[in-house]
Design an enzyme around this catalytic site. Structure first.
Site, PDB file in Angstrom:
ATOM      1  N   HIS A 175      37.602  44.498  41.229  1.00  0.00           N
ATOM      2  CA  HIS A 175      36.948  43.595  40.302  1.00  0.00           C
ATOM      3  C   HIS A 175      37.127  42.194  40.880  1.00  0.00           C
ATOM      4  O   HIS A 175      38.158  41.886  41.452  1.00  0.00           O
ATOM      5  CB  HIS A 175      37.570  43.703  38.912  1.00  0.00           C
ATOM      6  N   CYS A 224      30.074  42.107  39.234  1.00  0.00           N
ATOM      7  CA  CYS A 224      31.192  41.167  39.179  1.00  0.00           C
ATOM      8  C   CYS A 224      31.231  40.131  40.302  1.00  0.00           C
ATOM      9  O   CYS A 224      31.440  38.954  40.038  1.00  0.00           O
ATOM     10  CB  CYS A 224      32.512  41.914  39.086  1.00  0.00           C
ATOM     11  N   ASP A 252      36.821  34.446  34.377  1.00  0.00           N
ATOM     12  CA  ASP A 252      36.112  35.671  34.721  1.00  0.00           C
ATOM     13  C   ASP A 252      34.753  35.703  34.020  1.00  0.00           C
ATOM     14  O   ASP A 252      34.670  35.932  32.819  1.00  0.00           O
ATOM     15  CB  ASP A 252      36.963  36.880  34.312  1.00  0.00           C
TER      16      ASP A 252
END
Ligand SMILES: *[C@@H]1O[C@H](CO)[C@@H](O)[C@H](O)[C@H]1NC(C)=O
Ligand SMILES: *[C@@H]1O[C@H](CO)[C@@H](O)[C@H](O)[C@H]1NC(C)=O
Ligand SMILES: *[C@@H]1O[C@H](CO)[C@@H](O)[C@H](O)[C@H]1NC(C)=O
Ligand SMILES: *[C@@H]1O[C@H](CO)[C@@H](O)[C@H](O)[C@H]1NC(C)=O
Ligand SMILES: *[C@@H]1O[C@H](CO)[C@@H](O)[C@H](O)[C@H]1NC(C)=O
Length: 734
Positions: free
Chosen positions: A364, A306, A387
């Site tokens: 995250h 991530c 994202d």
């Protein structure tokens, strides 16, 4: 405004690129042109234009300018030009799109809504003119072709002047990405160094990152990313027309950062071996990743997780002129079925099972970018979540956002794009189920745990800025009116305790459930233990409902990776005790480091859980804690201080002390720093006694000015990966 362009009229042109005084100039040889007024060269005035357009460093050979602002170019002719006898037109071309517009010889203002050009009277000389060209503030972000058409009664010439790159303009009020404060622009557009917060909420760590907007080739890679997008490949014209819109741009770029569905940059991998690529924790900056992608002809770069996806996206957005920052959500929920409930399954001994598809990642990382949402309404202007980590498909592709942070805060779930998925990431409830022989024997709800801490780097410093309140309102009394939390389904047969769900007390680890009695348990770590220390846990049990009770306590500890289910327990304990009415009992536990030291890698997380059971009525309550062990620091010191001069040699001392009370074998201390030293400098010691120091002096030299990062790592032959990692920032002046 746009019409289809034709290149055929350029037939009689030959153009040669030529560099003079570092300016981009096109020298035109006009053998075929008899007229004396032929153009000799054009000077794109890169130096001046880049300074006035805030694009210094983005490219040394392209003109890079921002939309909505005028840039200047100088045309030099072979002979004096009888200006009044000629008309001049400029033409910009983008694929098959073109727009032609006249050059006015006047002080008339330039029209900020259309392409326009003017020559001020003081800029008209006998053989040269300076032309100011202004792009509309709503223009596609792309590399354009610029042409000049000259016409007199007897002659008509056309010249291909060259290309220039047009970017978004957050300095310009009319641009939807306009950002009001200069300090913000310095951080969110210009800063090429950043920090990502990782670890757990209880033990936050920092990871440095070189965004590298100014590294050679990065701008070109970002433009190539737009050209390789499926949107561009399938319909160039439509893609160019839509590229003026930052909502569209950010969505296209977000999808292109992962390689799912397209020719995107990064392949993700979260487990197993990374030897056929680079382990995600080894990357230190975006430039290397983008270079690898370009040089491998757009095959995916292995591997990202991530924060790698997010940092590369942040680089591309900053380069293209959209203000952006990297944001970490601690305890981020990954809610596969989007019911705002994450289920976790535990054994009656407190061991967490690997059952649920839903999961909570200890952290995250995603990106926020800044823009007006003309598609949604002004209440949604500002920061938007994008994202790039491939998790769930959005409108058929792996892409998430842009979604206004204010829509998450106000629970406007219909909001484009992906508001409900993002809301679940920061605001799902955790339902913990204790399962025994296939039956749910205890259940508790934790409403606080998810998204309790959301961090980004502060402007101008390495400190975290707490963004939690921008995603979540403190007042959750009306929560059930804005969305439906569906009741979870259990595969197990009828639960033993079907007590109604009830909100937990404030601390994340404290949960409890019970219909009649008020048995409560909490679990705390006594101080963040270091590697080599024992882990000391403290369980607090309170209140047996007005009568004494016999209780059993099961405690279990497991290791896990930040986004994964834990491994089997490495330590368990069981004991029985009596609690008096109204009594608060504190139970201490110590897990010696020998139980986990050899199992543990630097970034591993400990998951500890306690289940307390009333022996008589079988009521069970539980509490959970997850934490990192803090590793001992590597000392990095620059001789003469942290402000160093460019292109001058400096010495760095790096050292690590063995704080464990055991002998370490095969110790490796390494130092690296992009733009400071080549590759990795390694020091090895076969044996490192307890208390002994491994150290080294390394010579560094900075190739450019700005903030640079030195990163030290320590490992030994019995460690799984790196045992300690530290970094040190240096400011380089020219
Ligand atoms: C972060 O902000 C939230 C909400 O404003 C607050 O509850 C929390 O205590 C803050 N945490 C830290 C570590 O500053
Ligand atoms: C919380 O929300 C409720 C209902 O939406 C409202 O009546 C109350 O005044 C709010 N409280 C605070 C402290 O904002
Ligand atoms: C919640 O769900 C119920 C039953 O499915 C439905 O009738 C109700 O309209 C929903 N409420 C909201 C606010 O969506
Ligand atoms: C959890 O289960 C999945 C599939 O059942 C497996 O692939 C994965 O390795 C397991 N994880 C751990 C940590 O055991
Ligand atoms: C614990 O018991 C005391 C005395 O019986 C009572 O005042 C208190 O509210 C109880 N606490 C909880 C958490 O039930």
């Amino acid at each position: 405004m746009w019409r289809s362009g034709h290149r055929s009229f350029l037939l009689f042109l030959t153009s040669v690129s030529h560099n003079m005084d570092c300016e981009q100039q096109t020298v035109l040889s006009g053998d075929l042109i008899s007229d004396k007024c032929q153009l000799r060269f054009v000077n794109f005035e890169i130096h001046d234009n880049h300074r006035s357009h805030e694009t210094v460093g983005l490219s040394s050979h392209h003109l890079v300018v921002r939309r909505g602002w005028a840039f200047r170019l100088t045309l030099l002719f072979h002979q004096r030009v009888p200006w009044s006898l000629y008309s001049f037109d400029l033409e910009v071309q983008l694929g098959d799109l073109a727009e032609r517009f006249p050059v006015h010889f006047s002080s008339k203002c330039l029209n900020p809504l259309r392409w326009s050009a003017r020559v001020l009277p003081e800029n008209v000389h006998t053989q040269s003119v300076s032309v100011h060209v202004c792009s509309p503030v709503i223009s596609a972000v792309a590399s354009y072709h610029l042409l000049l058409h000259m016409r007199s009664r007897r002659h008509a010439f056309s010249y291909d002047l060259g290309t220039f790159v047009l970017l978004c303009n957050p300095w310009c009020k009319e641009d939807p990405v306009w950002m009001p404060l200069e300090v913000q622009l310095q951080e969110y557009i210009h800063n090429d160094y950043g920090l990502v917060f990782v670890g757990t909420q209880q033990s936050v760590r920092q990871r440095p990152w070189a965004f590298g907007q100014m590294e050679p080739g990065v701008l070109e890679a970002c433009l190539q990313l737009l050209q390789k997008s499926p949107q561009h490949q399938s319909d160039r014209q439509n893609d160019y027309l839509r590229r003026a819109d930052p909502v569209y741009l950010s969505r296209v770029i977000c999808a292109m950062v992962n390689c799912n569905d397209d020719l995107g940059v990064l392949a993700g991998k979260w487990q197993g071996s990374y030897t056929d690529g680079v382990c995600p924790t080894e990357w230190t900056g975006s430039a290397e990743i983008l270079h690898k992608w370009v040089s491998s002809n757009c095959s995916p770069v292995r591997y990202g997780q991530c924060w790698v996806f997010a940092c590369v996206l942040c680089t591309v957005l900053r380069v293209l002129g959209i203000p952006a920052r990297v944001v970490t959500v601690f305890n981020a929920a990954h809610d596969v079925n989007a019911n705002l409930i994450i289920e976790e399954f535990y054994s009656n001994k407190g061991e967490k099972f690997n059952l649920s598809k839903d999961s909570i990642w200890n952290f995250h990382v995603w990106v926020e970018c800044w823009m007006r949402r003309e598609d949604l309404g002004s209440e949604f202007n500002g920061w938007q979540v994008v994202d790039p980590t491939p998790q769930e498909k959005s409108e058929g592709i792996y892409c998430c956002g842009p979604c206004p942070v204010s829509a998450v805060q106000n629970r406007v779930l219909r909001c484009a794009f992906d508001a409900s998925f993002i809301l679940a990431s920061v605001d799902a409830d955790v339902v913990r189920l204790i399962v025994r022989d296939g039956l749910v024997v205890g259940r508790s709800v934790d409403r606080q745990c998810v998204g309790q801490l959301i961090y980004t780097k502060s402007i101008g410093s390495n400190k975290p800025q707490n963004l939690t309140h921008t995603y979540k309102t403190n007042n959750r009394s009306g929560e059930n009116t804005y969305h439906n939390r569906s009741t979870p389904h259990y595969k197990q047969s009828s639960p033993v305790h079907s007590a109604p769900m009830r909100s937990s007390p404030a601390a994340s680890g404290k949960i409890s459930e019970g219909s009649v009695s008020r048995l409560e348990v909490s679990l705390d770590v006594e101080k963040t233990p270091g590697v080599g220390d024992s882990i000391c846990l403290c369980v607090t049990v309170s209140n047996g409902s007005g009568h004494g009770r016999l209780l059993t306590e099961h405690l279990s500890a497991q290791l896990k990776h930040y986004n994964r289910s834990p491994h089997e327990s490495f330590w368990q304990s069981r004991r029985q005790f009596q609690i008096q009415p109204g009594q608060v009992l504190t139970l201490h536990h110590r897990i010696p480091s020998s139980r986990f030291k050899s199992l543990m890698a630097h970034d591993d997380i400990v998951n500890a859980a306690v289940v307390v059971k009333d022996v008589k009525n079988k009521e069970r309550v539980m509490a959970v804690q997850e934490f990192n062990l803090c590793s001992h620091q590597i000392t990095i010191e620059v001789e003469g201080g942290d402000s160093i001069q460019m292109k001058k040699e400096h010495t760095v001392h790096v050292s690590y002390t063995n704080h464990c009370n055991t002998l370490l074998t095969g110790a490796v201390l390494s130092l690296e720093g992009y733009g400071l030293l080549e590759g990795k400098h390694e020091t090895r010691l076969t044996l490192l006694q307890p208390g002994e120091v491994i150290e080294s002096s390394v010579s560094i030299m900075a190739s450019s000015a700005g903030t640079k990062v030195l990163q030290g790592t320590f490992s030994h032959s019995h460690s799984l990966g790196v045992t300690a990692r530290s970094f040190h920032t240096i400011s380089v002046h020219s």
